[in-house]
Motif scaffolding. Structure first.
Motif, PDB file in Angstrom:
ATOM      1  N   ILE A  53      40.415  48.792  44.348  1.00 30.54           N
ATOM      2  CA  ILE A  53      40.987  48.197  43.143  1.00 30.54           C
ATOM      3  C   ILE A  53      41.519  49.317  42.251  1.00 30.54           C
ATOM      4  O   ILE A  53      40.889  50.357  42.119  1.00 30.54           O
ATOM      5  N   PRO A  54      42.686  49.107  41.661  1.00 29.41           N
ATOM      6  CA  PRO A  54      43.268  50.171  40.838  1.00 29.41           C
ATOM      7  C   PRO A  54      42.587  50.334  39.494  1.00 29.41           C
ATOM      8  O   PRO A  54      42.626  51.417  38.911  1.00 29.41           O
ATOM      9  N   ARG A  55      41.952  49.276  38.996  1.00 29.63           N
ATOM     10  CA  ARG A  55      41.343  49.354  37.669  1.00 29.63           C
ATOM     11  C   ARG A  55      39.837  49.110  37.770  1.00 29.63           C
ATOM     12  O   ARG A  55      39.132  49.912  38.357  1.00 29.63           O
ATOM     13  N   THR A  56      39.361  48.003  37.221  1.00 29.16           N
ATOM     14  CA  THR A  56      37.909  47.879  37.082  1.00 29.16           C
ATOM     15  C   THR A  56      37.421  46.477  37.414  1.00 29.16           C
ATOM     16  O   THR A  56      38.213  45.541  37.592  1.00 29.16           O
ATOM     17  N   THR A  57      36.099  46.324  37.459  1.00 23.87           N
ATOM     18  CA  THR A  57      35.484  45.145  38.069  1.00 23.87           C
ATOM     19  C   THR A  57      35.368  43.953  37.137  1.00 23.87           C
ATOM     20  O   THR A  57      35.362  42.818  37.609  1.00 23.87           O
ATOM     21  N   ASP A  58      35.307  44.152  35.827  1.00 25.84           N
ATOM     22  CA  ASP A  58      35.179  42.982  34.957  1.00 25.84           C
ATOM     23  C   ASP A  58      36.409  42.082  35.054  1.00 25.84           C
ATOM     24  O   ASP A  58      36.341  40.897  34.746  1.00 25.84           O
ATOM     25  N   GLU A  59      37.541  42.636  35.537  1.00 26.50           N
ATOM     26  CA  GLU A  59      38.735  41.815  35.706  1.00 26.50           C
ATOM     27  C   GLU A  59      38.552  40.763  36.791  1.00 26.50           C
ATOM     28  O   GLU A  59      39.326  39.799  36.865  1.00 26.50           O
ATOM     29  N   ALA A  60      37.533  40.929  37.639  1.00 24.79           N
ATOM     30  CA  ALA A  60      37.235  39.905  38.651  1.00 24.79           C
ATOM     31  C   ALA A  60      36.814  38.589  38.001  1.00 24.79           C
ATOM     32  O   ALA A  60      36.885  37.527  38.638  1.00 24.79           O
ATOM     33  N   MET A  61      36.384  38.643  36.730  1.00 23.49           N
ATOM     34  CA  MET A  61      35.956  37.428  36.030  1.00 23.49           C
ATOM     35  C   MET A  61      37.135  36.643  35.476  1.00 23.49           C
ATOM     36  O   MET A  61      36.983  35.475  35.114  1.00 23.49           O
TER      37      MET A  61
END
Length: 482
Positions: A160-168
């Motif tokens: 992933i290019p950015r971060t995991t909270d965007e999965a929400m």
């Protein structure tokens, strides 16, 4: 004629002996100059989470594989990082404090995020030295083609290019792609544009670390088969919010998602270590395990910094002091614990020193080559302190076991409050940085300000790169003077 024949046969005999000696040199000795490197970076793992740092079963889940790794090499109780994800990853990649690179804070859109192509990464340096390089996992140093891992020295990447909270985002009923694009899992190869594979949602969040592990193992297998030294960077996404375990581990501990996730992390690290043993390259491989910064603050996924105060996004010890261990059998001492100060900017020059890779000399490098210290040739690190930025704010400075804070900021969401005078702490007698137990040894400000003064002097010759700087970046002429 006999004399000529004797010289010929003597020379031939010496050649045969030399070939025989060379043929019997163990692979571990022959590979010393270019050992393989497996670099496991985990996300927001607090100092107190692992068993070998006082956690493990006290956090609901034992961590036997990572604990064993620590006992087989050198474990550090005073490894320090930048206090946020993007800055710490930038520091690891460049050997430079993130404030220099315009990567001093997690980007929130609207700017050209990530490292400029002018920066030289550890992957570029190792690649130029003959390594095959691969990156799997969370990047967070650039979202678009031109600033992804395959543009910054890695032969291949997935993640992933950015971060995991965007999965929400996709599961939020108020979210719409008309407001923000969803994050995509991507992959790419050097010299090509990366491509999007699928949306990074909560289902993918649960299984991505297994895939990162699978790909890391496959890269090691491929390069061993091809007889290439490798640099495999496995950037696991756990324990970043939301810390949701893989379905295979859900309910495994009976102690909730967080403990299940910790068990999963330990298992994935164990799989990579098992692959190294199966490939018979244990003695030829440096294994690094490191957290990018202190623990989560956001509940219910908040972590634990053990004896230290604070979480990430703060200058408290809990925000910057992280788990770190390194193993290289026969070279790095086993079962060794040290409290000497090390910073994650030191990893680039140290690995370059070990492998013979080149560190750039046309810019300030804040990292220190710790090769002699890591190899047990000295008991002292080459560092006695460092400045601490939170974002672009110089918030504190650490020197030996003393610390000065210039601002008070309790948590990541607290408003920073500048103090009229620096607050001094002795971390040996006041590890929680309790403000009711301040030091009044004002002489300590002297060596601390000397470090800050040296940094500020370097910025006059080599100006800081502003956040959002697009490519191509060319340093001002003052930055090119020698």
């Amino acid at each position: 004629m006999k004399t000529v024949d004797m010289k010929f046969y003597t020379s031939l005999l010496m050649l045969v002996v030399l070939i025989g000696i060379a043929a019997n040199i163990p692979l571990s000795v022959a590979a010393q100059a270019k050992p393989n490197i497996l670099f496991v970076l985990v996300d927001n793992l607090g100092y107190g989470e692992l068993g070998c740092y006082g956690g493990g079963i006290t956090r609901g889940a034992a961590t036997p594989r990572i604990d064993q790794l620590a006992s087989e090499g050198m474990r550090f109780t005073n490894m320090n990082s930048e206090p946020q994800c993007t800055p710490s990853r930038s520091a690891i990649m460049t050997g430079r404090f993130a404030i220099r690179s315009g990567t001093y804070a997690v980007p929130f859109g609207g700017v050209a995020d990530g490292l400029t192509q002018w920066e030289v990464t550890i992957a570029e340096s190792l690649s130029a030295s003959g390594y095959k390089t691969a990156y799997f996992g969370k990047w967070h140093l650039g979202s678009n083609n031109g600033r992804l891992p395959n543009d910054q020295g890695f032969d291949e990447w997935y993640g992933i290019p950015r971060t995991t909270d965007e999965a929400m985002w996709p599961s939020d009923p108020n979210f719409s792609t008309s407001y923000m694009p969803v994050e995509k899992i991507m992959e790419g190869r050097k010299g090509e544009q990366s491509k999007a594979l699928q949306t990074y949602d909560l289902d993918q969040r649960r299984i991505i670390d297994a895939e990162i592990t699978n790909r890391s193992i496959a890269a090691m297998e491929k390069n061993v088969k091809a007889n290439h030294p490798f640099f495999v960077f496995a950037a696991l996404t756990q324990c970043h919010i939301p810390a949701l375990p893989n379905p295979a581990f859900a309910g495994k501990t009976g102690n909730g998602d967080w403990a299940d996730m910790l068990t999963e992390m330990d298992y994935n690290v164990g799989r990579m270590l098992d692959a190294i043993d199966r490939l018979n390259i244990r003695k030829e491989t440096i294994v690094i395990f490191l957290s990018d910064n202190g623990p989560e603050y956001v509940q219910p996924w908040d972590g634990w910094a053990g004896p230290w105060k604070g979480q990430y996004f703060t200058a408290w010890e809990g925000g910057i002091r992280v788990p770190f261990m390194i193993r290289w059998p026969g070279n790095i001492p086993s079962n060794k614990v040290t409290d000497e100060i090390v910073h994650n900017v030191d990893l680039f020059p140290t690995l370059a020193g070990i492998t013979g890779a080149v560190v750039p000399n046309d810019r300030p490098i804040d990292g220190i080559n710790m090769k002699a210290f890591f190899l047990g040739q000295t008991t002292k690190s080459g560092r006695d302190g460092f400045p601490i930025w939170v974002g672009d704010r110089l918030q504190a400075v650490k020197w030996k076991h003393f610390k000065a804070h210039f601002y008070h900021q309790e948590t990541m969401i607290s408003e920073p409050e500048k103090w009229a005078l620096p607050h001094l702490f002795d971390l040996y007698t006041n590890p929680r940085e309790d403000e009711t137990k301040l030091l009044f040894s004002s002489w300590l400000i002297g060596p601390m300000m000397k470090m800050i003064g040296a940094f500020e002097a370097s910025t006059k010759r080599y100006p800081l790169i502003p956040m959002g700087t697009p490519d191509p970046y060319t340093p001002p002429k003052s930055g090119n003077s020698q």
